[in-house]
Design a protein around this motif. Structure first.
Motif, PDB file in Angstrom:
ATOM      1  N   GLY A 198       6.212   6.509   1.113  1.00 57.89           N
ATOM      2  CA  GLY A 198       6.239   5.539   2.201  1.00 57.89           C
ATOM      3  C   GLY A 198       5.188   4.458   2.100  1.00 57.89           C
ATOM      4  O   GLY A 198       4.757   3.899   3.099  1.00 57.89           O
ATOM      5  N   VAL A 199       4.769   4.138   0.862  1.00 62.20           N
ATOM      6  CA  VAL A 199       3.704   3.160   0.628  1.00 62.20           C
ATOM      7  C   VAL A 199       4.284   1.909  -0.018  1.00 62.20           C
ATOM      8  O   VAL A 199       5.129   2.008  -0.914  1.00 62.20           O
ATOM      9  CB  VAL A 199       2.602   3.767  -0.268  1.00 62.20           C
ATOM     10  CG1 VAL A 199       1.578   2.713  -0.666  1.00 62.20           C
ATOM     11  CG2 VAL A 199       1.922   4.933   0.438  1.00 62.20           C
ATOM     12  N   THR A 200       3.831   0.749   0.439  1.00 63.95           N
ATOM     13  CA  THR A 200       4.274  -0.523  -0.139  1.00 63.95           C
ATOM     14  C   THR A 200       3.059  -1.301  -0.622  1.00 63.95           C
ATOM     15  O   THR A 200       2.003  -1.278   0.017  1.00 63.95           O
ATOM     16  CB  THR A 200       5.046  -1.359   0.900  1.00 63.95           C
ATOM     17  OG1 THR A 200       6.198  -0.623   1.320  1.00 63.95           O
ATOM     18  CG2 THR A 200       5.498  -2.699   0.328  1.00 63.95           C
ATOM     19  N   ALA A 201       3.203  -1.972  -1.758  1.00 66.54           N
ATOM     20  CA  ALA A 201       2.139  -2.823  -2.298  1.00 66.54           C
ATOM     21  C   ALA A 201       2.361  -4.262  -1.845  1.00 66.54           C
ATOM     22  O   ALA A 201       3.476  -4.780  -1.927  1.00 66.54           O
ATOM     23  CB  ALA A 201       2.132  -2.750  -3.820  1.00 66.54           C
ATOM     24  N   PHE A 202       1.293  -4.886  -1.366  1.00 66.79           N
ATOM     25  CA  PHE A 202       1.345  -6.276  -0.913  1.00 66.79           C
ATOM     26  C   PHE A 202       0.296  -7.094  -1.644  1.00 66.79           C
ATOM     27  O   PHE A 202      -0.812  -6.615  -1.928  1.00 66.79           O
ATOM     28  CB  PHE A 202       1.054  -6.373   0.592  1.00 66.79           C
ATOM     29  CG  PHE A 202       2.082  -5.737   1.476  1.00 66.79           C
ATOM     30  CD1 PHE A 202       3.215  -6.431   1.880  1.00 66.79           C
ATOM     31  CD2 PHE A 202       1.908  -4.432   1.930  1.00 66.79           C
ATOM     32  CE1 PHE A 202       4.157  -5.841   2.716  1.00 66.79           C
ATOM     33  CE2 PHE A 202       2.840  -3.833   2.756  1.00 66.79           C
ATOM     34  CZ  PHE A 202       3.971  -4.532   3.159  1.00 66.79           C
TER      35      PHE A 202
END
Length: 406
Positions: A198-202
């Protein structure tokens, strides 16, 4: 994997890098302020063509660069490595627009990059991070302040049912180059309760409203800080890769850079060993040269043995990465673990053999003694590397057993 040796051209390049580090980079490093980004040093790394190589070289070349620079100028090595760590996710997973905006500036040293993964309560357990990315429906509907259409399709274009804008709220800590970086690769939780899934890179520019930072006074001389996110706005145009798959971005980056952390450690170990050989040859003690004492000779032999073993494991792990081998996570963890633990041992032994002079501020070994401790902690502490190694070993065993039983 077969026994490893470098080609003559690679050996010549390493020698050239060591000379450049001593003659052109170390003077700039000495003028820098500890704990601050040395932009003059970064600009010189760009002028020498080393920063652009971060995006055109393989893992082995990255290791050779880091080892060679570390031997003569650890500040230059660290400046180069931090640029690569922060910008590699943009290079590997960014959109055309993201790469066009940032990578040329990273390559010439005019933009400072940072990799923002660790948090106050989620360092070694990176999957437990809590920096929240809350959907921002109002901003998505309005297109956000100053919003404009993306010139290229974003990776989230296919996720029509998901959010296209978020607000980041929480903290990051122990972030190298913070708070002076110009942009951050930030990992945030977009799906609560989903762990690593559930992790997103921005990609978050430093001038985003709500983003502030504080420097931390650390043992290592390079800049490290904490970041605070107060409803920092991001959109689909800022995503690196795909939503909820940012942990893959993080682990892919670390698998590449872990062997090169080992190369950094090997460079420091070699510098300490070289200094020890010179000192024990010149130093008169107990009626002869220090090197003639068997206990000293055996210690230097052990230092050399461990340094070479670590070097070979680093090169093997980097080569495995370049060849796309399936066991890269295990090899990367082994290389990072052995090399950083070895460097700690070698530098400590070097200090012991030099005596009190090595503890004087400004001595090479005093500098290395402060530098060598952190690599055993960052990008996964030694204990984490052992966990990765064991996990990969048992995963391979289980797969083999399952295949044999089918």
């Amino acid at each position: 994997m077969t026994a490893f040796s470098l080609e003559p051209a690679q050996l010549a390049w390493c020698a050239e890098l060591r000379a450049l580090a001593a003659e052109r980079l170390r003077p700039l490093a000495e003028k820098g302020e500890p704990g601050r980004v040395n932009r003059a040093l970064l600009a010189e790394l760009g002028t020498l063509g080393l920063l652009p190589r971060l995006f055109t070289s393989g893992a082995l070349d990255l290791c050779l660069m880091r080892e060679s620079l570390a031997h003569a100028c650890t500040e230059a090595e660290t400046a180069l490595a931090l640029q690569g760590l922060g910008a590699h996710p943009v290079h590997a997973h960014g959109t055309e627009a993201q790469r066009a905006r940032w990578l040329p500036r990273v390559s010439d040293g005019s933009a400072v990059a940072a990799f923002a993964l660790s948090e106050p309560d989620a360092g070694s357990d990176a999957a437990a991070l809590t920096l929240g990315a809350e959907p921002d429906a109002d901003r998505a509907d309005a297109g956000g302040p100053g919003a404009r259409p993306s010139p290229v399709p974003t990776p989230l274009a296919a996720h029509r049912d998901g959010p296209s804008a978020w607000r980041l709220t929480g903290e990051k800590c122990w972030i190298s180059n913070a708070p002076e970086a110009d942009f951050y690769t930030v990992f945030a939780r977009t799906t609560p309760g989903a762990g690593a899934r559930g992790v997103t890179a921005f990609l978050v520019p430093a001038d985003r409203p709500g983003l502030t930072g504080t420097p931390l006074d650390m043992l290592s001389p390079h800049p490290i800080g904490a970041l605070a996110f107060d409803a920092v706005p991001v959109t689909a145009d800022d995503v690196l890769g795909e939503a909820d798959r940012g942990f893959r971005v993080a682990m892919g980056t670390l698998n590449l850079f872990r062997p090169s952390v080992g190369a950094f450690a090997v460079g420091m170990a070699q510098a300490a060993l070289d200094a020890t050989l010179a000192h024990t040859t010149a130093r008169e003690a107990f009626g002869g040269r220090l090197r003639d004492l068997q206990t000293v000779a055996h210690q230097t032999a052990e230092m050399a043995l461990r340094t070479e073993a670590a070097r070979l494991m680093v090169y093997a792990a980097a080569t495995a990465y370049d060849e796309g081998a399936p066991d890269v996570p295990r090899r990367s963890a082994m290389a990072k673990l052995l090399a950083t633990e070895t460097a700690q041992y070698v530098v400590d032994r070097a200090v012991q053999l030099h005596g009190a002079r090595a503890l004087r501020r400004g001595h090479l070994l005093e500098h290395l003694y402060r530098e060598v401790r952190a690599p055993r902690v960052y990008e996964g502490a030694s204990e984490v590397q052992r966990g990765i190694i064991a996990k990969e070993l048992y995963r391979t065993l289980d797969a083999t057993t399952e295949e044999a039983g089918s």
